[in-house]
Write a protein that holds these residues in place. Structure first.
Motif, mmCIF file in Angstrom:
data_model
loop_
_atom_site.group_PDB
_atom_site.id
_atom_site.type_symbol
_atom_site.label_atom_id
_atom_site.label_comp_id
_atom_site.label_asym_id
_atom_site.label_seq_id
_atom_site.Cartn_x
_atom_site.Cartn_y
_atom_site.Cartn_z
ATOM 1 N N SER A 187 -17.677 62.835 61.795
ATOM 2 C CA SER A 187 -17.585 61.600 62.552
ATOM 3 C C SER A 187 -16.303 60.865 62.189
ATOM 4 O O SER A 187 -15.948 60.755 61.010
ATOM 5 C CB SER A 187 -18.800 60.717 62.250
ATOM 6 N N GLY A 188 -15.617 60.358 63.233
ATOM 7 C CA GLY A 188 -14.400 59.592 63.002
ATOM 8 C C GLY A 188 -13.143 60.414 63.001
ATOM 9 O O GLY A 188 -12.061 59.875 62.753
ATOM 10 N N THR A 189 -13.229 61.709 63.288
ATOM 11 C CA THR A 189 -12.029 62.553 63.263
ATOM 12 C C THR A 189 -11.272 62.536 64.590
ATOM 13 O O THR A 189 -10.175 63.095 64.671
ATOM 14 C CB THR A 189 -12.409 64.003 62.915
ATOM 15 N N GLY A 190 -11.841 61.931 65.637
ATOM 16 C CA GLY A 190 -11.121 61.824 66.906
ATOM 17 C C GLY A 190 -11.554 62.838 67.949
ATOM 18 O O GLY A 190 -10.754 63.227 68.804
ATOM 19 N N LYS A 191 -12.817 63.239 67.927
ATOM 20 C CA LYS A 191 -13.298 64.241 68.898
ATOM 21 C C LYS A 191 -13.236 63.695 70.321
ATOM 22 O O LYS A 191 -12.896 64.427 71.260
ATOM 23 C CB LYS A 191 -14.731 64.658 68.536
ATOM 24 N N ASN A 192 -13.591 62.430 70.502
ATOM 25 C CA ASN A 192 -13.559 61.847 71.856
ATOM 26 C C ASN A 192 -12.144 61.830 72.424
ATOM 27 O O ASN A 192 -11.920 62.152 73.594
ATOM 28 C CB ASN A 192 -14.120 60.423 71.829
ATOM 29 N N LEU A 193 -11.174 61.453 71.589
ATOM 30 C CA LEU A 193 -9.788 61.412 72.052
ATOM 31 C C LEU A 193 -9.271 62.803 72.368
ATOM 32 O O LEU A 193 -8.523 62.997 73.331
ATOM 33 C CB LEU A 193 -8.912 60.749 70.991
ATOM 34 N N LEU A 194 -9.671 63.781 71.574
ATOM 35 C CA LEU A 194 -9.235 65.152 71.840
ATOM 36 C C LEU A 194 -9.821 65.653 73.157
ATOM 37 O O LEU A 194 -9.147 66.356 73.920
ATOM 38 C CB LEU A 194 -9.652 66.064 70.686
ATOM 39 N N ALA A 195 -11.060 65.291 73.446
ATOM 40 C CA ALA A 195 -11.670 65.688 74.722
ATOM 41 C C ALA A 195 -10.884 65.093 75.889
ATOM 42 O O ALA A 195 -10.633 65.770 76.902
ATOM 43 C CB ALA A 195 -13.127 65.242 74.761
ATOM 44 N N ARG A 196 -10.488 63.822 75.763
ATOM 45 C CA ARG A 196 -9.681 63.205 76.813
ATOM 46 C C ARG A 196 -8.333 63.905 76.958
ATOM 47 O O ARG A 196 -7.828 64.092 78.069
ATOM 48 C CB ARG A 196 -9.465 61.730 76.507
ATOM 49 N N ALA A 197 -7.754 64.290 75.838
ATOM 50 C CA ALA A 197 -6.454 64.956 75.887
ATOM 51 C C ALA A 197 -6.561 66.312 76.579
ATOM 52 O O ALA A 197 -5.684 66.690 77.369
ATOM 53 C CB ALA A 197 -5.909 65.126 74.469
ATOM 54 N N ILE A 198 -7.620 67.056 76.309
ATOM 55 C CA ILE A 198 -7.805 68.351 76.982
ATOM 56 C C ILE A 198 -7.942 68.143 78.483
ATOM 57 O O ILE A 198 -7.371 68.885 79.291
ATOM 58 C CB ILE A 198 -9.034 69.074 76.396
#
Length: 661
Positions: A372-383
Motif C-alpha cells: 500500500s502506498g507504492t503508487g499502484k493507482n497512478l501506474l494504472a492511469r499511466a498504462i
C-alpha cells in the motif's frame, strides 16, 4: 301524415304481417328492417325489452361518462325547442341500451308503460323496427312513423334518430326523438342529425384538446427531466417556459420566472444581445450571465422557434461549466499520469517503466502488485494513458469502498421497470472503449469475481433485472496489496481469474528497497507543495538525514504525508528542520505485511504469458495472438526464439511444457 298515407301504410304492414309481402309504398330501409324482424319479433306481443339492473346500468353510465357529459347538454338544447310537444329526447349506446333521456313528463310516463326506460335495450331484435335500433344497424339517420314500426304497440308513435361516430368512424351510440304520431314533425330528423353532429364535433374537439394537453404534459415532463437548463421566452421578452434545471442554474424559482420579463432577472452579455437582434444561432458559447447581481458561468446555446409570420420564441439551453467539467473528468478519469512522472532511476523502477510500456501496447489484462502506498493507482492511469485506449474513459471500481451487497448492482448496473425507480449503467458500460480499473481486486466477492471472469471470457455483461446481454469493449487493469496465491489456496480468490488477470504482472517495489530514489521523490513532492503554498521549500541537511534513515513502511504515500505536514509547519522562505517533521514510525515491522518477491526477468514474464495463452487456447496461434494482443508473425518469432512447441497443447489441450524444435 295524412289519412290516406296512414291507411296505405297500415295496409302495407298488415299485408306483410299476414302474407309476408312487401308493397311498393314501403321505403326500402323499412322493408329491409321488416324482413329482419319477420322471424324474430312477434308484432302483436307487449314490449318487454331486456333491461340492465341498476348496478349494471350505473357501471355502463360510468364507462360512457365522457360521452354522456357531451351528449346531455345537446339533448337539453334540443328539448328546449320541442318542450311541451309531448316528446322525449333519447340517447343510447352503440349496442342500443338507453343511457339517458329528457322530455315531457307525460311522454316519459307513456314510454315507461312500454318498458322503455334507462337500461332497456332498444335494439331492432327486441322492439322490432324503431328509429334508434335501425339507425345503429344501418349507420345512417332515419325516422320511423306510425305503421312503419314492426311492433303494433309502437304504431301510435313517431321516432327520429341519428347515429353518433368518433373521429375514426367508430359507432358510439344514437341520438333520438320519440313523440306521438299526431305531434311528429318532419323537422325532427333534422334536429337529431344536427344534435348528433354537435356531439361528434364536441367530442373530437375535446379529444384533440386532451391530446394536445397530453403532448404538452409529455414535453414538459421531458424538459423537466433534462439535466440541461431549458429557457424559452417570446418576442416580447416574456418567459413562457423554464425547466427545473434552468431555475437551479439561475437560482430563481420556476414560478417566479414564468410570465416575467427575462430582463428583470437575467442580464445577457452585449454579444449575446447582438446575436439575438440579428437572429444568429449560438452553440455552446461560454458566457457569464448576471442574474440578480450574481455572475453565473455557463455554456449557452440559442435557437429560434419560427412560425409563418417569423420568430415566435427564443430557446436557450444552459449548461453549467462546473457540472460539465466534473462529468468529463469523471468519465475520462483525469488527471492523466505519464510514466515519466514515475520518479526514480533505480533498476527496479526502470524495470517497472519498461514493463508498463509493454503492457500499455498490448490488450491483455494487467495485474499491478505491491504494498500500500507504492503508487499502484497512478501506474494504472499511466498504462491507460500510454495505451491505444487513452482517448476512452478510465473508470475506477474501488472494491474495498463498496459494501458487499452493492458490489453486483454497481458492477453490473440495474435495469428497472416502470415505476420501480431509476436504472443505472454498469461500470463496464461506463468504461466502454476505455479501461476499467479494479482497485484492491482481492476484496472482490466471489460472485463478483465470477462476473469479471465471465466478461473476460465472453466480452458481454447483463444488467440486473434485464434479459438482454450487452457487448462492451473494456480493458481490465487490477491492483492488489494482498498475497493472491495464498487467497487462491484458501479458496477466497478464483484461480482461473487470477491466471487471466496476471497475463501482464507488474510489481511496484517498496520505498525501502529503492532508497536511491528517495531524494528524487522528495524533490518532486517539494516542487508540487511549493506551487500550492506559493513559496519555495527546501530541507536542511539534518532533516534529509532523518528521512534517509527512515524505513518508510507507508511507502511514497507516507513520504508525501510527512513532507506536506512539515511544509505547513515551516515558516515561508525557511528550511524544513527536524522540528517540523511529525513523529515517524520506525522499523519495517510497522509497515504493511504484504506479498513481496523479486521481480523475474522480462523474458521469463513473456514466456509465462505465452505458455498460459497456449494452455487457454489449446495451441491455436490465431487465438493466442488475439489474447496476447500481438500479431501472428510476432508470436511465431517469440515461439522460435524461446524454443516453445505447441504440439502438446494441440493434442490434449492440457498442461504442456516447452519443447525444443
Amino acid at each position: 301524415m295524412d289519412r290516406t298515407t296512414k291507411e296505405q301504410l297500415y295496409d302495407a304492414w298488415h299485408t306483410f304481417i299476414t302474407r309476408h309481402i312487401i308493397l311498393p309504398q314501403v321505403r326500402p330501409i323499412i322493408a329491409t328492417s321488416w324482413q329482419r324482424c319477420w322471424a324474430r319479433v312477434d308484432p302483436y306481443a307487449l314490449l318487454k325489452p331486456p333491461r340492465l339492473s341498476d348496478q349494471h346500468l350505473f357501471s355502463m353510465q360510468v364507462n360512457h361518462f365522457e360521452l354522456m357529459a357531451i351528449a346531455r347538454p345537446v339533448m337539453e338544447d334540443i328539448y328546449q325547442y320541442i318542450e311541451n310537444s309531448n316528446s322525449v329526447v333519447l340517447f343510447a349506446n352503440s349496442v342500443g341500451y338507453l343511457l339517458d333521456r329528457v322530455g315531457d313528463p307525460g311522454m316519459l310516463a307513456t314510454l315507461e308503460s312500454l318498458q322503455i326506460v334507462p337500461g332497456a335495450l332498444l335494439a331492432e331484435s327486441e322492439l322490432g323496427t324503431n328509429a334508434i335500433g335501425v339507425a345503429l344497424l344501418e349507420r345512417e339517420p332515419l325516422q320511423v312513423v306510425g305503421y312503419e314500426h314492426f311492433s303494433q304497440p309502437l304504431h301510435d308513435f313517431g321516432w327520429a334518430a341519428a347515429p353518433v361516430f368518433d373521429i375514426s368512424g367508430k359507432l358510439l351510440g344514437a341520438l333520438g326523438i320519440a313523440t306521438r304520431v299526431s305531434n311528429f314533425h318532419p323537422y325532427a330528423l333534422g334536429l337529431v342529425v344536427a344534435g348528433a353532429r354537435a356531439i361528434e364535433a364536441q367530442r373530437q374537439s375535446d379529444q384533440l384538446l386532451e391530446e394536445q394537453n397530453s403532448q404538452l404534459a409529455g414535453i414538459n415532463a421531458v424538459l423537466s427531466g433534462i439535466n440541461e437548463g431549458i429557457l424559452v421566452w417570446n418576442t416580447d421578452g416574456v418567459v413562457i417556459h423554464a425547466n427545473p434545471a434552468a431555475a437551479e442554474i439561475l437560482k430563481v424559482a420556476p414560478e417566479t420566472l414564468m410570465g416575467s420579463h427575462l430582463d428583470a432577472f437575467v442580464k445577457l452579455p452585449p454579444y449575446v444581445l447582438d446575436a439575438l437582434h440579428r437572429q444568429i444561432p449560438i452553440s455552446d458559447l461560454e458566457v457569464n450571465l448576471s442574474v440578480l447581481g450574481e455572475t453565473i458561468s455557463c455554456l449557452l446555446s440559442l435557437q429560434y422557434v419560427r412560425g409563418r409570420r417569423g420568430i415566435r420564441a427564443i430557446l436557450a439551453i444552459l449548461r453549467p461549466l462546473k457540472t460539465l467539467r466534473e462529468y468529463v473528468q469523471r468519465q475520462v478519469g483525469s488527471p492523466t499520469f505519464d510514466l515519466q512522472n514515475l520518479v526514480g532511476e533505480s533498476p527496479a523502477i526502470r524495470r517497472v517503466r519498461r514493463l508498463a510500456r509493454s503492457a500499455a501496447a498490448a490488450r491483455g489484462c494487467v495485474l499491478i502488485r505491491g504494498e500500500s502506498g507504492t503508487g499502484k493507482n497512478l501506474l494504472a492511469r499511466a498504462i491507460h494513458y500510454h495505451s491505444p485506449r487513452s482517448h476512452g474513459p478510465f473508470v475506477v471500481f474501488a472494491c474495498t469502498a463498496v459494501p458487499s451487497e452493492l458490489v453486483l448492482p454497481e458492477l453490473l448496473g440495474v435495469e428497472r421497470g416502470v415505476g420501480e425507480g431509476v436504472s443505472h449503467a454498469s461500470k463496464f458500460e461506463l468504461a466502454d472503449g476505455g479501461t476499467l480499473f479494479f482497485q484492491d481486486v482481492d476484496a472482490l466477492p466471489l460472485e463478483a469475481q465470477s462476473v469479471l471472469l465471465n466478461y473476460l471470457e465472453l466480452g458481454i455483461i447483463q444488467r440486473i433485472g434485464s434479459r438482454k446481454p450487452v457487448e462492451v469493449d473494456v480493458r481490465i487493469i487490477a491492483s492488489s496489496s494482498a498475497d493472491l496465491e495464498h487467497l487462491v489456496d484458501e479458496g477466497n480468490f478464483r484461480a482461473d481469474l487470477f491466471y487471466r488477470l496476471s497475463l501482464f504482472e507488474i510489481v511496484l517495489p517498496p520505498l525501502r528497497e529503492r532508497k536511491q530514489d528517495l531524494e528524487l521523490l522528495i524533490e518532486q513532492i517539494l516542487q508540487r507543495l511549493a506551487r500550492q503554498l506559493g513559496h519555495p521549500l527546501s530541507l536542511s541537511r539534518e532533516t534529509l538525514g532523518i528521512l534517509r534513515s527512515h524505513s518508510w513502511p507507508g511507502n511514497v504515500r507516507e513520504l508525501e504525508s510527512v513532507l506536506t505536514r512539515a511544509a505547513v509547519q515551516a515558516s515561508p522562505g525557511h528550511l524544513i528542520l527536524p522540528v517540523h517533521l511529525p513523529p515517524l514510525q520506525t522499523g519495517v515491522e510497522m509497515g504493511n505485511k504484504v506479498w513481496t518477491r523479486h521481480l523475474p526477468p522480462l523474458e521469463e514474464i513473456e514466456r509465462q504469458a505465452i505458455l498460459q495463452a497456449a494452455q487457454q487456447c489449446h495451441g491455436n496461434v490465431s487465438q493466442m495472438a488475439r489474447l496476447l494482443g500481438v500479431g501472428r508473425t510476432t508470436l511465431w518469432r517469440h515461439l522460435r526464439r524461446m524454443n516453445i512447441s505447441l504440439d502438446a497443447y494441440r493434442e490434449d489441450g492440457g498442461q504442456g511444457s516447452s519443447v525444443s524444435n
